[in-house]
Design a protein around this motif. Structure first.
Motif, PDB file in Angstrom:
ATOM      1  N   VAL A 159       0.847  -1.184   0.000  1.00 15.69           N
ATOM      2  CA  VAL A 159       0.000   0.000   0.000  1.00 15.69           C
ATOM      3  C   VAL A 159       0.888   1.240   0.000  1.00 15.69           C
ATOM      4  CG1 VAL A 159      -0.238  -0.037   2.526  1.00 15.69           C
ATOM      5  CG2 VAL A 159      -1.899   1.209   1.146  1.00 15.69           C
ATOM      6  N   LYS A 160       0.607   2.149  -0.932  1.00 14.62           N
ATOM      7  CA  LYS A 160       1.367   3.387  -1.025  1.00 14.62           C
ATOM      8  C   LYS A 160       0.870   4.393   0.018  1.00 14.62           C
ATOM      9  CE  LYS A 160       4.018   2.968  -4.836  1.00 14.62           C
ATOM     10  NZ  LYS A 160       5.436   3.351  -4.945  1.00 14.62           N
ATOM     11  N   LEU A 161       1.712   5.350   0.359  1.00 21.06           N
ATOM     12  CA  LEU A 161       1.279   6.444   1.222  1.00 21.06           C
ATOM     13  C   LEU A 161       0.188   7.239   0.511  1.00 21.06           C
ATOM     14  CD1 LEU A 161       4.755   7.617   2.531  1.00 21.06           C
ATOM     15  CD2 LEU A 161       2.952   6.527   3.887  1.00 21.06           C
ATOM     16  N   PRO A 162      -0.775   7.763   1.256  1.00 15.07           N
ATOM     17  CA  PRO A 162      -1.888   8.490   0.636  1.00 15.07           C
ATOM     18  C   PRO A 162      -1.406   9.731  -0.122  1.00 15.07           C
ATOM     19  CG  PRO A 162      -2.348   8.002   2.945  1.00 15.07           C
ATOM     20  CD  PRO A 162      -0.911   7.687   2.712  1.00 15.07           C
ATOM     21  N   PRO A 163      -2.200  10.194  -1.086  1.00 12.94           N
ATOM     22  CA  PRO A 163      -1.864  11.430  -1.800  1.00 12.94           C
ATOM     23  C   PRO A 163      -1.676  12.581  -0.812  1.00 12.94           C
ATOM     24  CG  PRO A 163      -3.693  10.308  -2.869  1.00 12.94           C
ATOM     25  CD  PRO A 163      -3.447   9.577  -1.588  1.00 12.94           C
TER      26      PRO A 163
ATOM     27  N   ALA B  28       3.725   2.670   2.562  1.00 15.82           N
ATOM     28  CA  ALA B  28       3.283   2.727   3.960  1.00 15.82           C
ATOM     29  C   ALA B  28       3.745   1.465   4.681  1.00 15.82           C
ATOM     30  CB  ALA B  28       1.765   2.835   4.034  1.00 15.82           C
ATOM     31  N   HIS B  29       4.210   1.611   5.898  1.00 15.07           N
ATOM     32  CA  HIS B  29       4.597   0.464   6.726  1.00 15.07           C
ATOM     33  C   HIS B  29       3.747   0.376   7.993  1.00 15.07           C
ATOM     34  CE1 HIS B  29       7.939  -0.020   4.000  1.00 15.07           C
ATOM     35  NE2 HIS B  29       8.202   1.269   4.159  1.00 15.07           N
ATOM     36  N   SER B  30       2.788   1.285   8.074  1.00 14.50           N
ATOM     37  CA  SER B  30       1.815   1.320   9.164  1.00 14.50           C
ATOM     38  C   SER B  30       0.461   1.624   8.545  1.00 14.50           C
ATOM     39  CB  SER B  30       2.209   2.411  10.167  1.00 14.50           C
ATOM     40  OG  SER B  30       1.151   2.742  11.034  1.00 14.50           O
ATOM     41  N   VAL B  31      -0.552   0.889   8.965  1.00 16.86           N
ATOM     42  CA  VAL B  31      -1.903   1.130   8.447  1.00 16.86           C
ATOM     43  C   VAL B  31      -2.916   1.117   9.589  1.00 16.86           C
ATOM     44  CG1 VAL B  31      -1.535   0.240   6.111  1.00 16.86           C
ATOM     45  CG2 VAL B  31      -2.225  -1.345   7.936  1.00 16.86           C
ATOM     46  N   LEU B  32      -3.935   1.944   9.453  1.00 12.64           N
ATOM     47  CA  LEU B  32      -5.122   1.887  10.306  1.00 12.64           C
ATOM     48  C   LEU B  32      -6.230   1.262   9.472  1.00 12.64           C
ATOM     49  CD1 LEU B  32      -5.335   5.282  12.234  1.00 12.64           C
ATOM     50  CD2 LEU B  32      -5.267   2.999  13.252  1.00 12.64           C
ATOM     51  N   ILE B  33      -6.824   0.178   9.987  1.00 19.59           N
ATOM     52  CA  ILE B  33      -7.861  -0.532   9.243  1.00 19.59           C
ATOM     53  C   ILE B  33      -9.152  -0.516  10.043  1.00 19.59           C
ATOM     54  CG2 ILE B  33      -8.556  -2.751   8.262  1.00 19.59           C
ATOM     55  CD1 ILE B  33      -5.664  -3.367   7.734  1.00 19.59           C
TER      56      ILE B  33
END
Length: 588
Positions: free
Chosen positions: A107-111, A129-134
């Motif tokens: 997953v790429k970092l957001p715009p 991204a190496h951290s995500v909130l799901i």
């Protein structure tokens, strides 16, 4: 020097194995194996209802639940491998993160979020991204930026629900990171916050809501985490970690549990102590646990069993520690160097740490297990899930995925505490995680035995996320499930406060004997360690019907931070073993 050390350890293991075989074979004692400092033995009995006045809080036994549970696929791609996991309070989103060193995820970092420049001279950037909130309901993913490496780190929640992550790899090893619980919050990182490098360390919450961080590779000590923005410089030497530091480093990610007296139970390798965080003195040494190693890379899993409280509590409140599975002492050497994958340990051991003569009570699981995750369920039962039957932790050091979770029922008699549940089809090996959700399901993710993201291998980097429904979510029991009336139940309570939990339940016999109110602290889970996982079974003063299918439960909050450190918990009402959906409550 290393080989001579290994020879000494090998000889010690041989002597220890002989001793264990005598215990288990019944040469020393009869019945189930007990390990104590002087061969003492004591039967661990399930908690009984206290009939004395003012001590209400009996466990609701409930019906026998024969449904084996069910796995369901929640997400096909979590974006990052779920090496670390925690449920964030209030926003009901799970935080997953892995390591930044690989400079890759799915997953790429957001715009609008700038890429991380990790090599200024060569102008090398990382836009992954190496951290995500799901979102645990919708599965929506939001990528977050991490600058320091969180590989094999530790964590916990502050009083206000902020995640504090400590340690990691290389430049991340001395770092403390802060992520508040909001939909737009971002990581704040402090690379010099810790006095020692913390890689494979354990973080624990203290009675006042602050943190201690214990151990790690080449860190045979511990320290206390200062408030955000402050750097700690004081270390405390740990003889326990020094004495358990064997050639395989089997004392990494120690088990650290806050005892009901405010002291810390610390278990490393095969030994344990009670440490005072006020004086930094060792108050007690517990019996050594034979049979193998239980900490990384031997990787058993552990839980502080649910703490039973009453309307009026005794001066000394019992606390039981559970440790399940593990590996032989030299498992890492044999798997990593010789490609020999020995059977994992098959035992679960349990000790009442506040007993006058603590002993390890040894029980046998239906199957061997290493790298499991232990999850306290809303009704006080324990789910043991993930892991393998052979080998140990580390890159490609295990074989034979253990696909079937176990239910451990602590209040049942010996010999009746385990139940094998429905199997998954997804191997969950090294770097897997599992956490309890408000709806009573368990979120299961991770598994990456590879140095990086690799897919054409025996055990690929796993990005699928599952939810497991335990037996109490049997559709046939749906009418037994209470519903907490949100606007008639407090959002914040004080220590010792008597408060009301209003539920809707269309059942007869909704009385104290059939009802429980539980508080579950969210665990920070990684490497088979569920840091700060904690459940309180609250004392109940009264249960009464208040109109229609509504009932009011008068419960008593835990008396102090020794029992429940300040912060956010999931509050559940349980009827005959079937829990409600949890509601967030803060104790201050």
């Amino acid at each position: 020097m290393k080989e001579s050390t290994r020879l000494l350890w090998t000889l010690s293991i041989i002597v220890l194995v002989v001793a264990v075989s005598e215990v288990v074979s019944g040469k020393n004692i009869d019945g189930d194996a007990l390990v104590g400092s002087k061969g003492e033995s004591a039967e661990l009995k399930p908690p009984q209802a206290d009939k004395r006045k003012g001590r209400g809080g009996a466990a609701a036994a409930g019906p026998e639940m024969n449904w084996p549970g069910k796995f369901e696929l929640f997400l096909k791609n979590s974006g990052v491998s779920a090496m670390h996991a925690i449920l964030m309070p209030l926003i009901n989103k799970v935080q997953f993160y892995d390591a930044t060193i690989w400079r890759i995820s799915q997953v790429k970092l957001p715009p609008g979020v700038p890429c991380h420049v990790y090599d200024e001279k060569a102008n090398k950037i990382d836009c992954w991204a190496h951290s995500v909130l799901i979102d645990i309901e919708t599965g929506n993913i939001r990528g977050l930026t991490l600058s320091t490496d969180t590989w094999c780190s530790s964590g916990g929640l502050t009083v206000n629900g902020t995640l504090v992550s400590t340690g990691g790899f290389q430049g991340g090893a001395n770092t403390a990171r802060f992520l508040a619980a909001c939909d737009t919050c971002v990581w704040k990182e402090y690379p010099k916050a810790l006095a020692a490098k913390r890689w494979y360390s354990t973080q624990a919450t203290l009675p006042d809501g602050t943190f201690i961080v214990v151990g790690g590779r080449d860190a045979l000590n511990y320290e206390y985490i200062l408030p955000e923005g402050q750097d700690n410089r004081k270390l405390y030497d740990s003889q326990l970690l020094r004495q358990t530091d064997d050639p395989e480093e089997n004392n990494l990610y120690p088990f650290v549990w806050l005892n009901t007296d405010g002291n810390l139970f610390i278990f490393a390798n095969n030994r344990s102590i009670l440490l005072s965080p006020k004086t930094n003195k060792v108050l007690k040494e517990f019996p050594q646990l034979p049979g193998g190693t239980r900490n990384y890379p031997g990787s058993a899993s552990s839980a502080l069993l649910p703490i039973r409280l009453y309307v009026q509590n005794p001066a000394r409140i019992p606390a039981d520690v559970l440790i399940c599975g593990g590996a032989r002492q030299d498992a890492y050497y044999r798997a990593n160097n010789k490609k020999l994958y020995d059977p994992a340990l098959k035992d679960c051991v349990r000790m009442s740490i506040n007993s006058a003569k603590p002993v390890w009570k040894i029980e046998t699981m239906p199957m061997s297990r290493v790298m499991s995750d232990t999850v306290i369920l809303p009704n006080g039962e324990i789910l043991i899930v993930n892991g393998a039957r052979r080998g140990c932790s580390g890159w490609n050091n295990a074989k034979e995925p253990n696909l079937s979770p176990l239910l451990y029922m602590p209040a049942k008699p010996l010999g009746q505490r385990f139940k094998t549940l429905a199997a998954s089809t997804i191997p969950r090996m090294y770097h897997s995680t599992a956490i309890a959700l408000p709806d009573g399901k368990v979120l299961i993710g991770g598994s990456n035995t590879n140095d990086g993201y690799k897919y054409e291998v025996e055990y690929p980097t796993e990005l699928r996320i599952e939810k497991f429904s335990p037996p109490y979510l049997d559709p046939a029991l749906a009418n037994m499930r209470p519903r907490i009336i949100n606007n008639a139940t407090p959002k914040q309570i004080k220590y010792g406060q008597m408060f009301n939990v209003r539920i809707q339940l269309k059942q007869e016999n909704v009385v104290k004997e059939n009802v429980m109110v539980t508080m579950l602290a969210p665990a920070f889970t990684t490497h088979s360690v569920s840091m700060n996982m904690r459940m309180l079974l609250l004392g109940i003063n009264d249960v009464k019907k208040v109109g229609g299918d509504n009932h009011q439960i008068q419960a008593v909050a835990p008396p102090s931070g020794n029992l429940a450190p300040p912060g956010y918990y999931l509050l559940f009402a349980v009827f005959n073993g079937v829990p409600s959906v949890g509601e967030w409550i803060q104790i201050v």
